[in-house]
Design an enzyme around this catalytic site. Structure first.
Site, PDB file in Angstrom:
ATOM      1  N   GLY A  39      71.742 -37.923  42.902  1.00  0.00           N
ATOM      2  CA  GLY A  39      72.357 -38.474  44.119  1.00  0.00           C
ATOM      3  C   GLY A  39      72.091 -37.576  45.307  1.00  0.00           C
ATOM      4  CB  VAL A  41      72.512 -34.136  50.766  1.00  0.00           C
ATOM      5  CG1 VAL A  41      73.219 -34.360  52.092  1.00  0.00           C
ATOM      6  CG2 VAL A  41      72.376 -32.652  50.465  1.00  0.00           C
ATOM      7  CB  CYS A  42      71.532 -39.287  50.217  1.00  0.00           C
ATOM      8  SG  CYS A  42      71.623 -40.971  50.804  1.00  0.00           S
ATOM      9  CE  LYS A  51      76.189 -43.769  57.583  1.00  0.00           C
ATOM     10  NZ  LYS A  51      75.411 -42.524  57.674  1.00  0.00           N
ATOM     11  N   GLY A 186      74.472 -35.461  67.942  1.00  0.00           N
ATOM     12  CA  GLY A 186      73.398 -36.123  67.194  1.00  0.00           C
ATOM     13  C   GLY A 186      73.977 -37.107  66.194  1.00  0.00           C
ATOM     14  CD  GLU A 207      73.384 -32.811  72.397  1.00  0.00           C
ATOM     15  OE1 GLU A 207      73.779 -32.974  71.230  1.00  0.00           O
ATOM     16  OE2 GLU A 207      72.341 -32.197  72.678  1.00  0.00           O
ATOM     17  CB  ALA A 272      77.419 -32.160  63.533  1.00  0.00           C
ATOM     18  N   GLY A 274      72.477 -29.820  63.357  1.00  0.00           N
ATOM     19  CA  GLY A 274      71.208 -29.934  62.646  1.00  0.00           C
ATOM     20  C   GLY A 274      71.282 -29.388  61.235  1.00  0.00           C
ATOM     21  CG  HIS A 447      70.908 -70.968  66.954  1.00  0.00           C
ATOM     22  ND1 HIS A 447      70.934 -70.030  67.960  1.00  0.00           N
ATOM     23  CD2 HIS A 447      71.866 -71.889  67.257  1.00  0.00           C
ATOM     24  CE1 HIS A 447      71.861 -70.387  68.851  1.00  0.00           C
ATOM     25  NE2 HIS A 447      72.436 -71.503  68.446  1.00  0.00           N
TER      26      HIS A 447
HETATM   27  P1  FAD Z   1      68.870 -33.971  49.138  1.00  0.00           P
HETATM   28  O1  FAD Z   1      69.550 -35.269  49.169  1.00  0.00           O
HETATM   29  O2  FAD Z   1      69.326 -32.894  50.053  1.00  0.00           O
HETATM   30  O3  FAD Z   1      68.947 -33.467  47.648  1.00  0.00           O
HETATM   31  C1  FAD Z   1      68.445 -32.234  47.257  1.00  0.00           C
HETATM   32  C2  FAD Z   1      69.072 -31.857  45.944  1.00  0.00           C
HETATM   33  O4  FAD Z   1      68.368 -30.723  45.431  1.00  0.00           O
HETATM   34  C3  FAD Z   1      70.535 -31.434  46.067  1.00  0.00           C
HETATM   35  O5  FAD Z   1      71.318 -32.087  45.113  1.00  0.00           O
HETATM   36  C4  FAD Z   1      70.490 -29.932  45.840  1.00  0.00           C
HETATM   37  O6  FAD Z   1      71.675 -29.411  45.256  1.00  0.00           O
HETATM   38  C5  FAD Z   1      69.312 -29.825  44.874  1.00  0.00           C
HETATM   39  N1  FAD Z   1      68.713 -28.496  44.789  1.00  0.00           N
HETATM   40  C6  FAD Z   1      68.499 -27.588  45.775  1.00  0.00           C
HETATM   41  N2  FAD Z   1      67.923 -26.488  45.265  1.00  0.00           N
HETATM   42  C7  FAD Z   1      67.763 -26.707  43.947  1.00  0.00           C
HETATM   43  C8  FAD Z   1      67.235 -25.932  42.884  1.00  0.00           C
HETATM   44  N3  FAD Z   1      66.739 -24.705  43.068  1.00  0.00           N
HETATM   45  N4  FAD Z   1      67.237 -26.460  41.634  1.00  0.00           N
HETATM   46  C9  FAD Z   1      67.728 -27.713  41.419  1.00  0.00           C
HETATM   47  N5  FAD Z   1      68.236 -28.484  42.386  1.00  0.00           N
HETATM   48  C10 FAD Z   1      68.260 -27.978  43.624  1.00  0.00           C
HETATM   49  N6  FAD Z   1      69.978 -40.282  55.822  1.00  0.00           N
HETATM   50  C11 FAD Z   1      69.752 -41.589  55.928  1.00  0.00           C
HETATM   51  O7  FAD Z   1      68.612 -42.038  55.734  1.00  0.00           O
HETATM   52  N7  FAD Z   1      70.760 -42.477  56.234  1.00  0.00           N
HETATM   53  C12 FAD Z   1      72.018 -42.049  56.455  1.00  0.00           C
HETATM   54  O8  FAD Z   1      72.908 -42.852  56.730  1.00  0.00           O
HETATM   55  C13 FAD Z   1      72.295 -40.663  56.352  1.00  0.00           C
HETATM   56  N8  FAD Z   1      73.535 -40.202  56.545  1.00  0.00           N
HETATM   57  C14 FAD Z   1      73.779 -38.867  56.395  1.00  0.00           C
HETATM   58  C15 FAD Z   1      75.081 -38.404  56.604  1.00  0.00           C
HETATM   59  C16 FAD Z   1      75.367 -37.057  56.470  1.00  0.00           C
HETATM   60  C17 FAD Z   1      76.776 -36.563  56.685  1.00  0.00           C
HETATM   61  C18 FAD Z   1      74.326 -36.148  56.088  1.00  0.00           C
HETATM   62  C19 FAD Z   1      74.631 -34.694  55.894  1.00  0.00           C
HETATM   63  C20 FAD Z   1      73.053 -36.590  55.884  1.00  0.00           C
HETATM   64  C21 FAD Z   1      72.752 -37.959  56.050  1.00  0.00           C
HETATM   65  N9  FAD Z   1      71.461 -38.461  55.874  1.00  0.00           N
HETATM   66  C22 FAD Z   1      71.228 -39.786  56.011  1.00  0.00           C
HETATM   67  C23 FAD Z   1      70.340 -37.584  55.524  1.00  0.00           C
HETATM   68  C24 FAD Z   1      70.063 -37.686  54.017  1.00  0.00           C
HETATM   69  O9  FAD Z   1      71.212 -37.311  53.303  1.00  0.00           O
HETATM   70  C25 FAD Z   1      68.902 -36.781  53.645  1.00  0.00           C
HETATM   71  O10 FAD Z   1      67.783 -37.081  54.453  1.00  0.00           O
HETATM   72  C26 FAD Z   1      68.509 -37.007  52.199  1.00  0.00           C
HETATM   73  O11 FAD Z   1      69.601 -36.736  51.352  1.00  0.00           O
HETATM   74  C27 FAD Z   1      67.337 -36.122  51.824  1.00  0.00           C
HETATM   75  O12 FAD Z   1      66.999 -36.352  50.502  1.00  0.00           O
HETATM   76  P2  FAD Z   1      66.261 -35.255  49.622  1.00  0.00           P
HETATM   77  O13 FAD Z   1      65.957 -35.934  48.338  1.00  0.00           O
HETATM   78  O14 FAD Z   1      65.164 -34.649  50.391  1.00  0.00           O
HETATM   79  O15 FAD Z   1      67.306 -34.089  49.389  1.00  0.00           O
HETATM   80  P1  NAD Z   2      70.877 -33.797  64.838  1.00  0.00           P
HETATM   81  O1  NAD Z   2      69.620 -33.069  64.985  1.00  0.00           O
HETATM   82  O2  NAD Z   2      70.858 -35.258  64.678  1.00  0.00           O
HETATM   83  O3  NAD Z   2      71.824 -33.506  66.086  1.00  0.00           O
HETATM   84  C1  NAD Z   2      72.171 -32.211  66.443  1.00  0.00           C
HETATM   85  C2  NAD Z   2      72.588 -32.242  67.902  1.00  0.00           C
HETATM   86  O4  NAD Z   2      73.204 -31.010  68.212  1.00  0.00           O
HETATM   87  C3  NAD Z   2      71.407 -32.400  68.860  1.00  0.00           C
HETATM   88  O5  NAD Z   2      71.712 -33.408  69.785  1.00  0.00           O
HETATM   89  C4  NAD Z   2      71.297 -31.028  69.519  1.00  0.00           C
HETATM   90  O6  NAD Z   2      70.818 -31.096  70.836  1.00  0.00           O
HETATM   91  C5  NAD Z   2      72.729 -30.563  69.454  1.00  0.00           C
HETATM   92  N1  NAD Z   2      72.908 -29.113  69.442  1.00  0.00           N
HETATM   93  C6  NAD Z   2      72.179 -28.181  68.792  1.00  0.00           C
HETATM   94  N2  NAD Z   2      72.705 -26.963  68.972  1.00  0.00           N
HETATM   95  C7  NAD Z   2      73.795 -27.120  69.752  1.00  0.00           C
HETATM   96  C8  NAD Z   2      74.776 -26.239  70.273  1.00  0.00           C
HETATM   97  N3  NAD Z   2      74.729 -24.932  70.015  1.00  0.00           N
HETATM   98  N4  NAD Z   2      75.754 -26.746  71.036  1.00  0.00           N
HETATM   99  C9  NAD Z   2      75.816 -28.095  71.306  1.00  0.00           C
HETATM  100  N5  NAD Z   2      74.913 -28.974  70.821  1.00  0.00           N
HETATM  101  C10 NAD Z   2      73.934 -28.496  70.057  1.00  0.00           C
HETATM  102  O7  NAD Z   2      71.631 -33.068  63.625  1.00  0.00           O
HETATM  103  P2  NAD Z   2      72.914 -33.503  62.778  1.00  0.00           P
HETATM  104  O8  NAD Z   2      73.750 -34.452  63.541  1.00  0.00           O
HETATM  105  O9  NAD Z   2      73.494 -32.228  62.286  1.00  0.00           O
HETATM  106  O10 NAD Z   2      72.257 -34.264  61.565  1.00  0.00           O
HETATM  107  C11 NAD Z   2      71.267 -33.606  60.770  1.00  0.00           C
HETATM  108  C12 NAD Z   2      70.270 -34.582  60.262  1.00  0.00           C
HETATM  109  O11 NAD Z   2      70.821 -35.342  59.192  1.00  0.00           O
HETATM  110  C13 NAD Z   2      69.835 -35.642  61.279  1.00  0.00           C
HETATM  111  O12 NAD Z   2      68.841 -35.156  62.131  1.00  0.00           O
HETATM  112  C14 NAD Z   2      69.352 -36.734  60.405  1.00  0.00           C
HETATM  113  O13 NAD Z   2      68.036 -36.448  60.020  1.00  0.00           O
HETATM  114  C15 NAD Z   2      70.269 -36.640  59.197  1.00  0.00           C
HETATM  115  N6  NAD Z   2      71.345 -37.653  59.314  1.00  0.00           N
HETATM  116  C16 NAD Z   2      70.988 -38.962  59.353  1.00  0.00           C
HETATM  117  C17 NAD Z   2      71.962 -39.923  59.479  1.00  0.00           C
HETATM  118  C18 NAD Z   2      71.543 -41.367  59.513  1.00  0.00           C
HETATM  119  O14 NAD Z   2      70.411 -41.646  59.153  1.00  0.00           O
HETATM  120  N7  NAD Z   2      72.392 -42.268  59.939  1.00  0.00           N
HETATM  121  C19 NAD Z   2      73.295 -39.578  59.566  1.00  0.00           C
HETATM  122  C20 NAD Z   2      73.625 -38.227  59.521  1.00  0.00           C
HETATM  123  C21 NAD Z   2      72.634 -37.266  59.390  1.00  0.00           C
END
Ligand code: FAD
Ligand code: NAD
Length: 474
Positions: A39, A41-42, A51, A186, A207, A272, A274, A447
């Protein structure tokens, strides 16, 4: 010692999609992740729980708006424990599903952290302790994802304080703080800021750049920004946090920029700003894998690292850090390993911000076109002219197409409005299929739906939109 053709390190949407396809293609596969089920992070602390909470936020918001339509539900009473349980059950449902799929495909699932021994061997340290497991592999895919980036200026001195949260702790919904400072306008700041504001917190967003969602087109962001300004207590652009101090009553934050006063107290702070790639995999230096100066593992278009037996995908290889990009890369890497001549070469990776309204784009954006000095035609259909938008009482949306002026081919789509995240998929398909404005115009859309805004935007391109009078000059 176990021996497999493919080992996948990291069970996120990139890693598990890769492992599943590997097994489907007949490879012997092991998947390593510290959690009990795939699963990443996602599913555990990203896309899925956020969501679920945003779904509830939308419901609350709609129920409040319904008063204007003659239906008064009263102010909703929020049972936080039950809300947490709903969100946790959504996660459990997903992870139960991925576990089942691992078993069905006969994938060896190893719960633990991987350490690389060499280009064909790794060691897994089990999550619960105990003896490590050695795995020999023909190919490995690194899919270790990313973690929240918390710069030193956004950390409290000393041990830290639970009142300063990252996205993971904010998703735990510890309480509904009276006041919440969100640092970063962001994806995460806006999505989780929306959740907390709807649940009743007075949310301030800071921001550092001049606008929210710096990567997105301004005309789309403007629509979202209007609503965000209404729902949040304050949105401070071009503002930075320079210092945070905590006392028993509050986290006291000193800001530089538009904040007035410069020092303000908050019950909680969400950072938040990045995410950072998780490329600090133990033993990576025993291979030829290279990492760039931002910490991303370097890969070619087939997602192969500088070590021929090792591939890497997902957040750990670069932007956009999105689940669907990770899964697609995972499938490409596996096909390459299985001997196919394929590459990661999408024309459009959709991006969706699940705020209210949702904001989505795919393919070329207007700001990217301007940066590249690329000549494009832009056709916009304002939702004020959509019958469906009127029935939803949401006429503030916008659908925009970017087209090649010569070939009339669709290059990009941008949408802001409720459901934009669903609507954008048509744009992705059209861009990938090389559709042109005529294709979109001639495809009959149902529609009354918001999908008609895509068709009518194509009609706008020809100066012939049924519901917008904007004749083409010349
Ligand atoms: P990850 O999902 O980060 O999974 C990596 C896994 O590897 C983790 O379980 C970690 O523990 C494991 N791992 C790390 N190191 C090791 C190791 N040495 N050995 C074994 N396992 C290890 N993206 C979207 O597209 N839509 C969204 O709505 C969305 N919402 C988000 C909301 C939030 C709050 C956050 C934080 C992120 C969101 N994202 C969203 C971004 C999305 O979660 C990531 O882009 C996505 O999970 C990346 O997938 P991945 O497979 O690269 O890695
Ligand atoms: P982000 O890059 O989307 O946004 C970070 C924001 O913080 C930017 O607008 C940046 O200008 C601002 N910022 C940076 N440093 C700052 C500071 N010191 N003070 C004030 N503002 C500052 O990053 P995020 O919101 O942390 O999300 C990380 C990533 O996770 C996203 O870029 C995205 O790839 C992924 N994500 C995706 C979804 C989705 O697909 N719906 C949802 C959540 C997260």
């Amino acid at each position: 010692m176990t021996s497999v053709q493919l080992v996948v390190v990291g069970g996120g949407p990139g890693g598990y999609a890769a492992a599943f396809l590997g097994a489907d293609l007949g490879l012997s596969v092991a998947l390593v992740d510290p959690e009990a089920s795939p699963g990443g992070v996602c599913v555990y602390r990203g896309c899925i729980p956020s969501k679920a909470l945003l779904h509830v936020a939308t419901l609350i918001d709609e129920s409040r708006r319904a008063k204007a339509w003659g239906v008064d539900f009263g102010e909703p009473k929020v049972d936080l424990a039950k809300l947490r349980e709903f969100k946790n059950n959504v996660v459990k449902r997903n992870t139960a599903g991925t576990s089942q799929l691992v078993k069905a495909r006969k994938i060896q699932y190893l719960q633990g952290l991987a350490e690389i021994v060499d280009a064909h061997q790794l060691r897994v340290k089990p999550t619960g302790g105990g003896a490590g497991v050695e795995i020999q592999f023909e190919h490995a895919i690194l899919a270790t994802g990313s973690t929240p980036a918390i710069p030193a200026s956004l950390q409290l001195p000393g041990e830290g304080d639970p009142r300063v949260m990252d996205s993971t702790s904010a998703l735990d919904l510890p309480d509904i703080p009276r006041s919440l400072l969100v640092v970063g306008g962001g994806y995460i700041g806006l999505e989780l800021g929306t959740v907390y504001a709807t649940l009743g917190s007075a949310v301030t967003i800071v921001e550092m750049t001049p606008g929210l969602l710096p990567g997105a087109d301004r005309d789309l962001v403007d629509v979202l920004a209007k609503r965000v300004a209404r729902n949040m207590k304050d949105v401070l652009l071009e503002t930075r946090v320079v210092q945070m101090k905590a006392d028993a009553k509050a986290v006291r934050v000193t800001m530089e920029g538009k904040a007035d006063p410069k020092e303000q107290p908050f019950d909680r702070v969400l950072v938040a700003v990045g995410r950072r790639p998780s490329s600090d995999i133990p033993g990576l230096d025993r291979t030829r894998v290279q990492v760039d100066d931002r910490g991303f593992i370097m890969v070619d278009e087939q997602r192969r690292t500088h070590e021929p037996s090792i591939f890497a995908i997902g957040d750990v290889v670069g932007e956009p850090m999105l689940a669907h990009k990770a899964s697609h890369e995972g499938r490409v890497a596996v096909e390459v390993i299985a001997g196919e001549n394929v590459a990661f070469a999408p024309r459009a990776i959709p991006a969706v911000v699940f705020t209210d309204p949702e904001l989505a784009w795919a393919g070329l954006t207007e700001s990217q076109a301007a940066k590249e000095e690329r000549n494009v035609s832009i056709a916009k259909f304002p939702w004020g002219a959509s019958g469906r938008a009127a029935t939803l009482d949401r006429t503030d949306g916008l659908t925009k197409l970017l087209l090649d002026p010569e070939s009339e081919r669709l290059l990009g789509v941008g949408i802001v409005g409720p459901g934009a995240g669903e609507l954008i998929a048509e744009g992705v398909l059209a861009i990938e299929m090389g559709a042109n404005a005529t294709d979109l115009k001639l495809s009959i859309h149902p529609h009354p739906t918001l999908t008609e805004t895509v068709m009518e935007a194509a009609e706008v391109f020809f100066g012939q939109a049924t519901h917008v009078y904007r004749p083409k000059r010349g």
